[in-house]
Write a protein that holds these residues in place. Sequence first.
Motif, PDB file in Angstrom:
ATOM      1  N   GLU A  12       1.566   0.644 -19.612  1.00 49.89           N
ATOM      2  CA  GLU A  12       0.260   0.067 -19.959  1.00 49.89           C
ATOM      3  C   GLU A  12      -0.867   0.714 -19.158  1.00 49.89           C
ATOM      4  O   GLU A  12      -0.698   1.035 -17.982  1.00 49.89           O
ATOM      5  N   SER A  13      -2.025   0.874 -19.815  1.00 60.01           N
ATOM      6  CA  SER A  13      -3.158   1.476 -19.110  1.00 60.01           C
ATOM      7  C   SER A  13      -4.200   0.425 -18.738  1.00 60.01           C
ATOM      8  O   SER A  13      -5.183   0.724 -18.073  1.00 60.01           O
ATOM      9  N   LYS A  14      -4.018  -0.808 -19.203  1.00 59.45           N
ATOM     10  CA  LYS A  14      -4.923  -1.871 -18.777  1.00 59.45           C
ATOM     11  C   LYS A  14      -4.169  -3.201 -18.749  1.00 59.45           C
ATOM     12  O   LYS A  14      -3.020  -3.274 -19.180  1.00 59.45           O
ATOM     13  N   GLY A  15      -4.853  -4.226 -18.256  1.00 60.17           N
ATOM     14  CA  GLY A  15      -4.246  -5.554 -18.222  1.00 60.17           C
ATOM     15  C   GLY A  15      -3.641  -5.878 -16.874  1.00 60.17           C
ATOM     16  O   GLY A  15      -3.439  -4.992 -16.032  1.00 60.17           O
ATOM     17  N   THR A  16      -3.369  -7.160 -16.669  1.00 63.42           N
ATOM     18  CA  THR A  16      -2.834  -7.640 -15.394  1.00 63.42           C
ATOM     19  C   THR A  16      -1.343  -7.354 -15.289  1.00 63.42           C
ATOM     20  O   THR A  16      -0.589  -7.589 -16.223  1.00 63.42           O
ATOM     21  N   ALA A  17      -0.946  -6.845 -14.134  1.00 59.35           N
ATOM     22  CA  ALA A  17       0.476  -6.575 -13.896  1.00 59.35           C
ATOM     23  C   ALA A  17       1.086  -7.648 -13.000  1.00 59.35           C
ATOM     24  O   ALA A  17       2.194  -8.126 -13.244  1.00 59.35           O
ATOM     25  N   ILE A  18       0.364  -8.022 -11.942  1.00 66.69           N
ATOM     26  CA  ILE A  18       0.892  -8.993 -10.971  1.00 66.69           C
ATOM     27  C   ILE A  18      -0.246  -9.905 -10.521  1.00 66.69           C
ATOM     28  O   ILE A  18      -1.350  -9.443 -10.227  1.00 66.69           O
ATOM     29  N   ARG A  19       0.026 -11.193 -10.467  1.00 64.32           N
ATOM     30  CA  ARG A  19      -0.946 -12.152  -9.918  1.00 64.32           C
ATOM     31  C   ARG A  19      -0.537 -12.470  -8.482  1.00 64.32           C
ATOM     32  O   ARG A  19       0.493 -13.102  -8.254  1.00 64.32           O
ATOM     33  N   LEU A  20      -1.337 -12.017  -7.543  1.00 71.06           N
ATOM     34  CA  LEU A  20      -0.999 -12.264  -6.142  1.00 71.06           C
ATOM     35  C   LEU A  20      -1.325 -13.707  -5.782  1.00 71.06           C
ATOM     36  O   LEU A  20      -2.482 -14.092  -5.759  1.00 71.06           O
ATOM     37  N   GLU A  21      -0.283 -14.492  -5.554  1.00 74.11           N
ATOM     38  CA  GLU A  21      -0.531 -15.891  -5.187  1.00 74.11           C
ATOM     39  C   GLU A  21      -0.753 -16.017  -3.687  1.00 74.11           C
ATOM     40  O   GLU A  21      -1.394 -16.939  -3.219  1.00 74.11           O
ATOM     41  N   THR A  22      -0.188 -15.092  -2.938  1.00 74.78           N
ATOM     42  CA  THR A  22      -0.382 -15.109  -1.491  1.00 74.78           C
ATOM     43  C   THR A  22      -0.858 -13.736  -1.043  1.00 74.78           C
ATOM     44  O   THR A  22      -0.242 -12.730  -1.383  1.00 74.78           O
ATOM     45  N   VAL A  23      -1.957 -13.711  -0.332  1.00 74.79           N
ATOM     46  CA  VAL A  23      -2.467 -12.452   0.203  1.00 74.79           C
ATOM     47  C   VAL A  23      -2.246 -12.469   1.705  1.00 74.79           C
ATOM     48  O   VAL A  23      -2.592 -13.425   2.390  1.00 74.79           O
ATOM     49  N   ILE A  24      -1.622 -11.413   2.214  1.00 75.66           N
ATOM     50  CA  ILE A  24      -1.292 -11.341   3.636  1.00 75.66           C
ATOM     51  C   ILE A  24      -2.284 -10.431   4.366  1.00 75.66           C
ATOM     52  O   ILE A  24      -2.760 -10.744   5.449  1.00 75.66           O
TER      53      ILE A  24
ATOM     54  N   THR B 211       0.863  -1.182   0.000  1.00 72.27           N
ATOM     55  CA  THR B 211       0.000   0.000   0.000  1.00 72.27           C
ATOM     56  C   THR B 211       0.901   1.234   0.000  1.00 72.27           C
ATOM     57  O   THR B 211       2.121   1.124   0.191  1.00 72.27           O
ATOM     58  N   LEU B 212       0.325   2.395  -0.163  1.00 76.21           N
ATOM     59  CA  LEU B 212       1.115   3.632  -0.114  1.00 76.21           C
ATOM     60  C   LEU B 212       1.581   3.940   1.313  1.00 76.21           C
ATOM     61  O   LEU B 212       2.382   4.844   1.526  1.00 76.21           O
ATOM     62  N   LYS B 213       1.087   3.157   2.287  1.00 71.59           N
ATOM     63  CA  LYS B 213       1.591   3.285   3.664  1.00 71.59           C
ATOM     64  C   LYS B 213       2.667   2.234   3.935  1.00 71.59           C
ATOM     65  O   LYS B 213       3.035   1.989   5.085  1.00 71.59           O
ATOM     66  N   ASN B 214       3.138   1.620   2.873  1.00 70.41           N
ATOM     67  CA  ASN B 214       4.174   0.586   2.983  1.00 70.41           C
ATOM     68  C   ASN B 214       3.739  -0.649   3.748  1.00 70.41           C
ATOM     69  O   ASN B 214       4.551  -1.321   4.382  1.00 70.41           O
ATOM     70  N   GLU B 215       2.430  -0.947   3.689  1.00 68.92           N
ATOM     71  CA  GLU B 215       1.950  -2.194   4.276  1.00 68.92           C
ATOM     72  C   GLU B 215       2.002  -3.274   3.197  1.00 68.92           C
ATOM     73  O   GLU B 215       1.673  -3.017   2.044  1.00 68.92           O
ATOM     74  N   LEU B 216       2.375  -4.481   3.602  1.00 72.58           N
ATOM     75  CA  LEU B 216       2.412  -5.593   2.655  1.00 72.58           C
ATOM     76  C   LEU B 216       0.991  -6.109   2.424  1.00 72.58           C
ATOM     77  O   LEU B 216       0.301  -6.489   3.366  1.00 72.58           O
ATOM     78  N   ILE B 217       0.564  -6.119   1.165  1.00 75.92           N
ATOM     79  CA  ILE B 217      -0.741  -6.696   0.831  1.00 75.92           C
ATOM     80  C   ILE B 217      -0.576  -8.175   0.514  1.00 75.92           C
ATOM     81  O   ILE B 217      -1.312  -9.022   1.014  1.00 75.92           O
ATOM     82  N   GLY B 218       0.393  -8.489  -0.302  1.00 80.68           N
ATOM     83  CA  GLY B 218       0.648  -9.876  -0.671  1.00 80.68           C
ATOM     84  C   GLY B 218       1.758  -9.933  -1.698  1.00 80.68           C
ATOM     85  O   GLY B 218       2.385  -8.909  -1.983  1.00 80.68           O
ATOM     86  N   PHE B 219       2.014 -11.116  -2.234  1.00 81.50           N
ATOM     87  CA  PHE B 219       3.052 -11.198  -3.257  1.00 81.50           C
ATOM     88  C   PHE B 219       2.713 -12.257  -4.293  1.00 81.50           C
ATOM     89  O   PHE B 219       1.865 -13.129  -4.065  1.00 81.50           O
ATOM     90  N   GLY B 220       3.369 -12.143  -5.425  1.00 85.45           N
ATOM     91  CA  GLY B 220       3.130 -13.083  -6.511  1.00 85.45           C
ATOM     92  C   GLY B 220       3.923 -12.676  -7.733  1.00 85.45           C
ATOM     93  O   GLY B 220       4.601 -11.647  -7.729  1.00 85.45           O
TER      94      GLY B 220
END
Lengths: 78, 234
Positions: free
Chosen positions: B212-224, B191-200
């Motif tokens: 790019e203005s559309k489309g998937t950038a990152i697939r979060l495999e793990t959400v924290i 997040t903009l507060k430097n909190e970890l949302i997840g990773f992938g």
Amino acid sequence: METLLPFEKIERKVFTKKSASTDPRYGKFPENRSTEELLEYGVVCLNKPSGPTSHLVADFAKKILGIQKCGHGGTLEL
Amino acid sequence: MQTLLLAGKEYICLMHIHKPASRKEIEDTFAKFLGKINQLPPIRSAVKRQEREREVYYLQILEINHQDVLFRIGTQAGTYIRKICSDFGELIGTGAHMAQLVRTKAGPFNEKEWYTLHDLKDAYTLYIKEGKEEGIRKIIKPLEFGVQHLPKVWVLDTAVDALCHGASLKCPGISKVESNINPKNIIAVMTLKNELIGFGPADLSSEDMIMESKGTAIRLETVIMERGNYPKQL
């Protein structure tokens, strides 16, 4: 001799796509978390003594901190 | 955390050579282990026994005392140091084995700041009995500490809750991107507060995420991060 792992050598710059502020009503900066919150979700770098397994040490830490959940992030496989 | 399993590691190892060897012989043999090596996991190991390529990033002799060699070694995840010692023994012709091993780096965790169970107990007792938070706050780090080794992407407040619900990150939700990201790299989404949302894994490079203005950038495999910290739509 340089003793750096690959990720320690990569220099990363930050590029802004869309500059934005963040609403203080939601979430929390990690450094502003209370000690209770750190105990709830936090990490500790422990120097595991030789002898007990990683699993056991995670269990000791759990008992010391009186918490419900605790795991470890990697077994030292010899 | 899973991200640590794949991170590079550093160890300090004590190896015992079965017969005396000169410093030069030891150095020359070690030199053969630098870079890409093929390694057959040892008989007692947690993975399938088939030869696999691993990289040794650095190898530094710290001390030689007769047949004992103390060295520091930085390796790709999944490199068996026990096997390096026995292979070393074979190459030098006298046999060798690993006597002791300490891991000194695993991703962002290293021996510059590690604690014992006693430290943890002392700090926690001070906190509980006397309300002193300083010690325990030094030892227990926010979990964001554990993803320092990963490249990062920061998202807008409006994108956070969808990600917590398992959506992948789309380009319009991105605020900031670190350089040198390539597709398939594991990215920490913040997040903009430097909190970890997840990773992938990333689908795009840093440049493409910006352009790019559309489309998937990152697939979060793990959400924290838990749901409901940020509103559904601002």
